[in-house]
Design a protein around this motif. Structure first.
Motif, PDB file in Angstrom:
ATOM      1  N   LEU A  94       0.824  -1.214   0.000  1.00  0.00           N
ATOM      2  CA  LEU A  94       0.000   0.000   0.000  1.00  0.00           C
ATOM      3  C   LEU A  94       0.857   1.264   0.000  1.00  0.00           C
ATOM      4  N   GLN A  95       2.072   1.177   0.518  1.00  0.00           N
ATOM      5  CA  GLN A  95       2.914   2.372   0.603  1.00  0.00           C
ATOM      6  C   GLN A  95       3.245   2.948  -0.768  1.00  0.00           C
ATOM      7  N   LEU A  96       3.495   2.107  -1.746  1.00  0.00           N
ATOM      8  CA  LEU A  96       3.855   2.618  -3.073  1.00  0.00           C
ATOM      9  C   LEU A  96       2.740   3.468  -3.676  1.00  0.00           C
ATOM     10  N   PRO A  97       1.491   3.013  -3.707  1.00  0.00           N
ATOM     11  CA  PRO A  97       0.436   3.888  -4.238  1.00  0.00           C
ATOM     12  C   PRO A  97       0.286   5.185  -3.440  1.00  0.00           C
ATOM     13  N   LEU A  98       0.534   5.132  -2.142  1.00  0.00           N
ATOM     14  CA  LEU A  98       0.440   6.356  -1.345  1.00  0.00           C
ATOM     15  C   LEU A  98       1.543   7.347  -1.705  1.00  0.00           C
ATOM     16  N   VAL A  99       2.749   6.846  -1.899  1.00  0.00           N
ATOM     17  CA  VAL A  99       3.856   7.717  -2.328  1.00  0.00           C
ATOM     18  C   VAL A  99       3.534   8.315  -3.693  1.00  0.00           C
ATOM     19  N   LEU A 100       3.068   7.484  -4.610  1.00  0.00           N
ATOM     20  CA  LEU A 100       2.728   7.966  -5.956  1.00  0.00           C
ATOM     21  C   LEU A 100       1.581   8.970  -5.914  1.00  0.00           C
TER      22      LEU A 100
END
Length: 113
Positions: A94-100
């Motif tokens: 989930l962290q990657l979509p949040l960073v993006l």
């Protein structure tokens, strides 16, 4: 989402204290409270058009910075019941979509999801 997370960090800090990496100096509670305040500040920054770009960039950095806590949670919960394990492991990707998302908000200047 950021505002709700910030409030829960301040109102119910104990679960967050447990996922603060041990390698960090100082009290886990301090990190929990600071991250809660940061989340509230980021949420406020995303709402106002004049601060939205900076808050989007800061949000992306924040989501990247808290990734080690999610890794610690996944390691600590590796022998937990399946539902808890799924939560812990589900937080990692989930962290990657949040960073993006934070980067997209910074580029667009608006909080569209």
């Amino acid at each position: 989402m950021l505002a709700a997370a910030g409030v829960t960090h301040l109102v119910n800090p104990k679960p967050y204290d447990r996922i603060v990496p041990r390698a960090l100096p100082g009290s886990p509670r301090t990190y929990t409270y600071v991250s809660g305040v940061v989340e509230l500040a980021l949420a406020a920054g995303l709402v106002h058009p004049r601060t939205r770009r900076a808050a989007g960039l800061a949000s992306a950095g924040f989501f990247a910075a808290v990734f080690p806590a999610n890794v610690k949670m996944a390691i600590d919960w590796r022998h937990a019941p399946p539902a808890r394990r799924a939560i812990a492991y589900g937080r990692l990707p989930l962290q990657l979509p949040l960073v993006l998302w934070g980067l997209r908000v910074a580029r667009a200047g608006s909080p569209r999801v």
